[in-house]
Design an enzyme around this catalytic site. Structure first.
Site, short mmCIF file in Angstrom:
data_model
loop_
_atom_site.label_atom_id
_atom_site.label_comp_id
_atom_site.label_asym_id
_atom_site.label_seq_id
_atom_site.Cartn_x
_atom_site.Cartn_y
_atom_site.Cartn_z
CG HIS A 223 0.29 68.70 -15.29
ND1 HIS A 223 0.26 68.22 -14.00
CD2 HIS A 223 1.10 67.87 -15.99
CE1 HIS A 223 1.05 67.14 -13.93
NE2 HIS A 223 1.56 66.91 -15.12
CG ASP B 78 2.10 63.45 -12.55
OD1 ASP B 78 2.54 62.62 -13.36
OD2 ASP B 78 2.35 64.67 -12.63
#
Ligand SMILES: [Zn+2]
Length: 454
Positions: free
Chosen positions: A269, A320
């Site tokens: 991220h 993810d």
């Protein structure tokens, strides 16, 4: 020797025509442009190195579509996480394996050849370890081998429930290990890995600063001197604020100052970075693992892409939460969020030429580096991780080779993928995985039984 003949192939120096690619033992042994096809060659239109999906929690694929409704008017990452924990209370090792098999199959059909599985569901509900400490890791191995996807397994160190060494609560107990038990777990997973295909690897993943402590980073560096290290960092504003309150620094800033961040590291991220953090991280040699579909789905925020990419930062992409498993979706969302932020076009491109191809090439290199996988280019010695596109599709048919990645990313979707090889394993043909029906059938049965228990 198995070989592929491609009308067009994306090589390191650019696109070439009539390329024969041969491989043995899963590795590329021949790259010959301007070659005629041999009679047994697999024939494809356009061949590219296949991406590595650098960040997945495959079990979350089973929740996709279940959390897209408003609960209390303030839905955010943290309320989503509550639902995810509740779902977890019911997952068995059999469920984990069946769901992982489906997610891995979908990754291959999307055009990925390998996955980094960031794996934290280690124990039974309530936190009791299974008889084999690495039971659920072994289920991930079994699913990956059955499906034929390349794997870098990333067992997760998760010791605390929140910043400041707060205890694990509820669903988090399934993740929990102190440092010593984590080392035993990794050892146990490494032992099972010896029987797996040669392209499989293992790394480690301190979950995040909030789930670990500064002292554990020093222990980690001593205990694991080699292999990839992945960590979630700065996904949420609250996480940044909590870390500042606890450690007196922002998460990326703290890691850069205290954790010897280098090419082994992949920061997942890195959404909320100051200009200084973005520039320093870019120069560290680490990879940022972007997950644009999940980050959009969870409302995380927009990555500081302009500064980071201009400073030469390495990136890769990951699915993810696996809300949607899509190569074109990740790359187009990455570029489109930057366009919306800056009210400009082709923001992630660093030079003239195809934006899609520049992004794709960066994600190839970053994915390979972060998974310690010798891949990312059609070159002799690399694993034969390859994806072909069907140029008879209307969205691609009018494009030149140097526009094909733009066509895939921005104009088409992943159904333009025709074939995929993972370390030479020919796992997807004509857009379909070789065991598609069996895998989907088992997933359906798993979900039916799971819904009855929840
Ligand atoms: Zn994640």
């Amino acid at each position: 020797m198995p070989a592929i003949h491609a009308k067009h192939a994306m090589l390191q120096q650019g696109w070439a025509d009539n390329v024969r690619i041969g491989f043995q033992g899963g590795r590329i042994t021949l790259v010959e442009p301007n070659a005629a096809p041999h009679v047994d060659d697999a024939r494809v239109d356009a061949l590219l190195p296949a991406l590595s999906n650098l960040h997945s929690h495959s079990f979350q694929r089973a929740m996709a579509g279940m959390t897209e409704r408003q609960a209390d008017g303030h839905d955010n990452f943290w309320s989503w996480r509550e639902l995810m924990y509740r779902f977890l209370d019911h997952l068995t090792p059999d469920d984990i394996e069946a769901i992982a098999a489906l997610a891995f199959m979908e990754m291959l059909e999307a055009g990925y050849a390998a996955v980094g599985e960031f794996h934290y569901v280690h124990h039974a509900p309530g936190g009791v370890p299974y008889d084999a400490l690495s039971e659920t890791s072994q289920r991930i191995f079994a699913a990956a081998v059955e499906i034929g996807i390349g794997l870098t397994h990333l067992p997760v160190l998760y010791t605390y429930g929140a910043t400041g060494e707060r205890p694990l609560i509820g669903g988090q107990q399934r993740f929990g290990n102190d440092f010593n038990r984590f080392c035993s777990l990794v050892e146990s997973a490494q032992a099972s890995m010896r029987a797996l295909p040669g392209d499989y690897a293992i790394g480690i993943a301190p979950h995040s600063l909030r789930a670990t402590t500064p002292s554990q980073f020093k222990l980690t560096a001593d205990a694991f001197p080699q292999g990839p290290i992945h960590i979630h960092a700065a996904e949420q504003v609250k996480e940044v604020e909590d870390t500042v309150a606890w450690l007196g620094a922002r998460p990326v800033e703290w890691l850069l100052d205290n954790a010897n961040i280098d090419q082994r590291w992949c920061l997942i991220h890195a959404t909320h970075m100051s200009e200084t953090e973005a520039t320093r991280l870019a120069r560290s040699g680490a990879v940022v693992g972007l997950c644009p579909l999940t980050e959009s789905n969870l409302g995380d925020g927009i990555f500081n892409g302009e500064t980071y990419l201009a400073a030469g930062g390495a990136i890769g992409v990951g699915s993810d939460s696996c809300i949607r498993i899509s190569v074109s979706g990740e790359l187009s969302t990455l570029e489109y969020t930057q366009r919306l932020k800056h009210r400009a076009r082709n923001v992630t491109a660093q030079s003239q030429g195809s934006t899609g191809e520049q992004l794709y090439r960066r994600a190839l290199a970053g994915g390979a580096q972060s998974l310690a996988r010798k891949t990312g280019a059609i070159e002799i010695g690399n694993w034969a991780d390859l994806v072909s596109l069907d140029l008879s599709r209307p969205s691609l048919t009018a494009l030149r080779p140097d526009q094909l990645v733009d066509g895939w990313v921005f104009a088409a979707n992943d159904n333009v993928v025709s074939d995929v090889w993972s370390a030479g394993r020919h796992v997807v043909r004509d857009g379909q995985h070789r065991q598609r029906d069996v895998i989907i059938d088992r997933f359906r049965q798993t979900m039916r039984a799971l819904k009855n228990r929840i």
